[in-house]
Design a protein around this motif. Sequence first.
Motif, PDB file in Angstrom:
ATOM      1  N   PHE A  60       0.833  -1.203   0.000  1.00 38.21           N
ATOM      2  CA  PHE A  60       0.000   0.000   0.000  1.00 38.21           C
ATOM      3  C   PHE A  60       0.868   1.253   0.000  1.00 38.21           C
ATOM      4  O   PHE A  60       0.666   2.177  -0.773  1.00 38.21           O
ATOM      5  CB  PHE A  60      -0.913  -0.035   1.235  1.00 38.21           C
ATOM      6  N   ARG A  61       1.855   1.232   0.870  1.00 32.86           N
ATOM      7  CA  ARG A  61       2.749   2.386   0.987  1.00 32.86           C
ATOM      8  C   ARG A  61       3.554   2.608  -0.297  1.00 32.86           C
ATOM      9  O   ARG A  61       3.671   3.716  -0.780  1.00 32.86           O
ATOM     10  CB  ARG A  61       3.729   2.160   2.135  1.00 32.86           C
ATOM     11  N   ALA A  64       3.498   5.552  -3.125  1.00 30.58           N
ATOM     12  CA  ALA A  64       4.641   6.369  -3.524  1.00 30.58           C
ATOM     13  C   ALA A  64       4.901   6.242  -5.021  1.00 30.58           C
ATOM     14  O   ALA A  64       5.902   6.753  -5.531  1.00 30.58           O
ATOM     15  CB  ALA A  64       5.876   5.962  -2.726  1.00 30.58           C
ATOM     16  N   GLY A  65       4.028   5.509  -5.723  1.00 33.64           N
ATOM     17  CA  GLY A  65       4.121   5.445  -7.169  1.00 33.64           C
ATOM     18  C   GLY A  65       4.931   4.294  -7.728  1.00 33.64           C
ATOM     19  O   GLY A  65       5.266   4.275  -8.901  1.00 33.64           O
ATOM     20  N   HIS A  66       5.249   3.305  -6.888  1.00 31.13           N
ATOM     21  CA  HIS A  66       6.033   2.178  -7.395  1.00 31.13           C
ATOM     22  C   HIS A  66       5.128   1.039  -7.853  1.00 31.13           C
ATOM     23  O   HIS A  66       3.970   0.952  -7.464  1.00 31.13           O
ATOM     24  CB  HIS A  66       6.992   1.666  -6.319  1.00 31.13           C
ATOM     25  N   ASN A  67       5.745   0.160  -8.664  1.00 32.03           N
ATOM     26  CA  ASN A  67       5.066  -1.042  -9.102  1.00 32.03           C
ATOM     27  C   ASN A  67       5.459  -2.172  -8.158  1.00 32.03           C
ATOM     28  O   ASN A  67       6.645  -2.419  -7.985  1.00 32.03           O
ATOM     29  CB  ASN A  67       5.577  -1.402 -10.499  1.00 32.03           C
ATOM     30  N   PHE A  72       9.687  -2.599  12.608  1.00 28.72           N
ATOM     31  CA  PHE A  72      10.137  -1.295  12.134  1.00 28.72           C
ATOM     32  C   PHE A  72       8.908  -0.545  11.644  1.00 28.72           C
ATOM     33  O   PHE A  72       7.844  -1.121  11.449  1.00 28.72           O
ATOM     34  CB  PHE A  72      11.147  -1.447  11.003  1.00 28.72           C
ATOM     35  N   ILE A  73       9.053   0.749  11.462  1.00 31.02           N
ATOM     36  CA  ILE A  73       7.940   1.530  10.953  1.00 31.02           C
ATOM     37  C   ILE A  73       8.067   1.572   9.432  1.00 31.02           C
ATOM     38  O   ILE A  73       9.152   1.840   8.914  1.00 31.02           O
ATOM     39  CB  ILE A  73       7.980   2.948  11.536  1.00 31.02           C
ATOM     40  N   PRO A  74       6.985   1.294   8.694  1.00 32.73           N
ATOM     41  CA  PRO A  74       7.059   1.243   7.238  1.00 32.73           C
ATOM     42  C   PRO A  74       7.731   2.478   6.645  1.00 32.73           C
ATOM     43  O   PRO A  74       8.468   2.383   5.679  1.00 32.73           O
ATOM     44  CB  PRO A  74       5.599   1.157   6.816  1.00 32.73           C
TER      45      PRO A  74
END
Lengths: 475, 325, 123
Positions: free
Chosen positions: C19-20, C24-27, C106-108
């Motif tokens: 989702f994150r 951020a526009g990645h595939n 960890f935090i995403p």
Amino acid sequence: MNIETLKIVAADIILWIAFACFLVVALRNSISLLQLAIAGWVFSTRIEPSESARELWRRYADLALPVSVIAPAFNEELSIVQSVKALLALEHPDHEIIVVNDGSADSTLDVLIEAFDMEPADLPQLAELQKTRILGTYSSRRFANLLVVDKENGRKADAVNAGIGFARTPLICIIDADSIIETDGLLRASEPFMFDDGKLVAVGGAVRIANGCTIKGGALQKIGISKGMLPRFQVVEYLRAFLMARVAHAHTNTLMLISGAFGLFRRSTLIEVGGYRHDTVGEDLELVVRLHRHMREQNRDYQIAFVPDIVCWTEAPAELGGLDNQRGRWQQGAMETLQRHRRMIFNPRYGRIGMLAMPQIVLEDILGPPAELAGYLVLPAAALLGLLSPWMALAFFFVSVVFGCALSVGTLALEEKQLRRTPSARDLTKLGIAAVVENFGYRQINLWYRLGGIKRFFRNDTTWAAVPRVGLGNE
Amino acid sequence: MNVYQNVIIGTAVLATSIMLVFMLLVFRRYLSERADAKRDQIDRAITKSYLRRVAGYPYDNAKSWTKARRLSAIMRILPLLRGGERERLLQIVELDGVMGSILRRSHSLREAERVTAIRHLQRIRSEVCIGRLRELLARDPSPRVQLEAAFALAASESLPPPRETMRILGMLDRPPKRIDVALLRATAPHYREQMVLLLEGDLSRQWRAKIIDSLGWSGDMRVLPFLERSANDLDPEIRCAVLRASAKLNHPGAAELVLRALKDREDAVRIQAVNACATLGLKEATGTLLQMRHDEQLWVRLRVDQALRKLSTRSQEPAQLRAVG
Amino acid sequence: MANILIADDDPILVEILQFRLEGAGHNVRVAGDGQEALNMIKARAPDLVVLDSMMPILSGPEVLTALKDDPKTSRIPIVMLSARKGEDDVVAAIKSGASEYLTKPFIPQELLVRIEMLLGQTV
């Protein structure tokens, strides 16, 4: 006296033997059933250690009592580096590893010195409990919490005692050279000390069989089930011993055995009682019995606890020869301990230990095996001769074998309900089958091996061959 | 029917019923294994749905998602969110009735259930949760549950003042345990003044020592004068606690007090002083420590060796860490 | 925008990361175990791999070694995720070629920052 009266006397004797066997076996199994019920109750009301408590221990790490893990090593050059690495990686805020090289004939010591950059240290021994000579001590330039003690060859008890003498921490964890400790096992086992107000002197933990599991770098990677039936039987047996008997004993404050594969002790108490004895093959049982005796004779309030989660994995003999050896040794050890501490049996001065726990060991280890074996012969024979009702012979079969199945399967059910450490439904089924099959043959063979131990006890035999083992991870 | 027939029937019934229970458990395991892949899918779908809701996008919401699955997903997502996102997810948790079911569970008759609820409340940590946790701490009939609530509150830095915590958990009626010290330390940063007040009242020396120890965790230098005053207490246990607290505060102001304690007549106090020197990195203690290598007490000598080693390696340590990380 | 492969068997963590990263526009592609991850990478090489160390069939370190041994995939930046804090693990992972190492939990956001940095380096 004529033939007729002789016959009647003989028949009477056979009948009495038959009744006695029946009674012993029935009593033994009823106690086990009671233990299963207690264990079921303990597990169903148990509150697992919480994350928030763990968070507190992490935050206030100095509250955790420092532990010295004592690992005796004898001819372990192939595995010692991996084992020590795994021990160093155990989760604990403050733990120290003391490897005791018990006069290995191979290059165990050199391998250690090389791998961990050890240098001679000339450390002081705070208490001298061993019978052999210390040859030297080494500390590591790379790991401040690693010590190696080099000594002349003795028995495991002697090696551990030597290590205890060098420990500087309030807690001591005693393990076997081939014990595989779960990464958080030490932490979980030391948790009872956080809740303690000074009474706790020792903690035992559940041990399981590593055969069939994947071991990498001295740590458990994946739980599996051995292909051989013998290790599977022992898995069921260990579950019965640890999840059922020990949990029930600990709950009733009568824990009599902390396995040599993993045990946590208060250092001061260990030194007070002088550590392990050197002249018995059952040193782990003897130590705990002696702890009870010592504390009760001094009228001190004390507690010995047990952690029902698995903390340690150990390798079981995969061949009958090794099993024979191991069981004989356990039997002989139990008898030596009972003989040494016979004053405690039915002695009200020792409270529930004297009145309940010790007599139970007598029933379990001295009367039990011969009575059950004799029962298998005498009862059917007597029934065939028409001396007693065939119903009684059949009832004996039910009380020993069918009841045994119920107990083994019941423990498995308890494990599945509460701990769920068996990897899959398939493996669970395999263990279920083993739990039933073990009552037809395996159990009886064990009784036979125990008789061997009884024989050795009376011959006062102290020479024991090492148990042949298969290397872990090679199966 | 004779007694043996009864034994046979009884044993058979027992064995059969245990076998049935076992088979049922195996079957349950089998079913859950078969549903494994599907459950992963559902977990992902639930997670996606919540993330989209938090971000304000349109989302799916299937009826088949059970409360238990939703709850377990939320428990995993919450710690991974921060700030506004977290707040919004908490609102959604209440809207969906998940919060209500946790609160109901915290009223269950079974201890273990209430403890599970406490763990959920602690993870969520909203105001409602903290309130309910305080209620459980104060009024739950089971001491084990009360303790668990105390842990949860300590982990969320929301324990009531020390006097209250001590009364509720009945601490003063028994010797201190390590968990008590942990709880007291957790309250220290918020209730420094109350702790000093407690010490002015009449307390057993054991407890006095533990509270002084906790003051070290207040992170507040204003307790130093108080520590100075207790440094000359007649009770060695209290002098030890003062040294532990001073080491923890890690403030140069405590140096003098620590150096003085190196000459204490009690070996236990000297040991604590030696440890404190190592923690505070007091190079000026090196001379005295070198002399103390001939201390009459073995334990003191051992600690002195450790401290000297630590003081000499202290300057190299950060370099080593950098090489690793 | 980059092609990123996430290999982790924890569905919830995977979903959050996906989702994150998509935000951020990645595939993003996802593999549930080590073997699947390896197959997917061989089929079409991504620009970056997020690799969990504890996975079924093939573990993270095993996948890492396999990737580094193959010249076609050896230059893909890899972020290792692990639940263990052992110093040895970090050293071993970095030695065998991981570009970054994060321990759970960890935090995403932190992972995202590191990923952006790595992608910035390679582009």
